[in-house]
Design a protein around this motif. Structure first.
Motif: not given
Length: 170
Positions: A104-113, A116
């Protein structure tokens, strides 16, 4: 002492057979060694090979060369391994092995959060709507029950007025 002299006078045979034991010279048992452990001496004095005259003897000699006295397979494999040259072109390996998920990249984590959080907000809104709907239904039921009670009281009053009017003689 006599025993030692008599033993010394007797002829000794290295193969255990008397010299004239075999009548056919091609069937003479080769002398295997003189009991020394030096391999160099044995290599310097090769055993005399009998001359083969029949096809059967030739086949027997070939069999001994190829099968019985064949070089050790482990030694030939070892020689082949030592003499082998291995060369391969360099190939870039992927950072992610096949079958594994991508990191996971930082942008993936942000978009997932963010997704959510939106999902949680929607669930909260739906819960509030359902609660308001339930409260509205309860209020509607109270209104209906109050109307029914009011109608019942009106009917009683009218019945009481009608009973009073019929009981009063005019």
């Amino acid at each position: 002492m006599e025993d030692a002299e008599s033993i010394a006078k007797k002829p000794r045979f290295s193969s255990g057979f008397p010299a004239d034991f075999f009548s056919d010279p091609s069937r003479i048992v080769p002398i295997v060694g003189n009991g020394s452990d030096d391999e160099e001496e044995e290599k310097q004095q090769p055993a005399a090979a009998p001359v083969a005259s029949t096809p059967l003897d030739l086949e027997w000699e070939r069999f001994q060369r190829e099968v019985v006295n064949a070089p050790d397979a482990n030694e030939t494999k070892k020689e082949a391994y030592e003499n082998a040259t291995v060369f391969a072109e360099p190939v870039l390996a992927s950072e992610i092995p096949e079958g594994f998920p991508a990191p996971e990249t930082q942008s993936d984590r942000r978009s997932r959060s963010k997704r959510q959080k939106e999902l949680d907000d929607r669930e909260l809104i739906m819960d509030r709507l359902l609660e308001e709907e339930r409260a509205q239904e309860e209020a509607d039921m109270k209104v209906v029950s109050m109307k029914n009670r009011l109608d019942l009281l009106r009917q009683k009053r009218e019945a009481a007025k009608a009973a009073k009017a019929s009981s009063v003689p005019a």
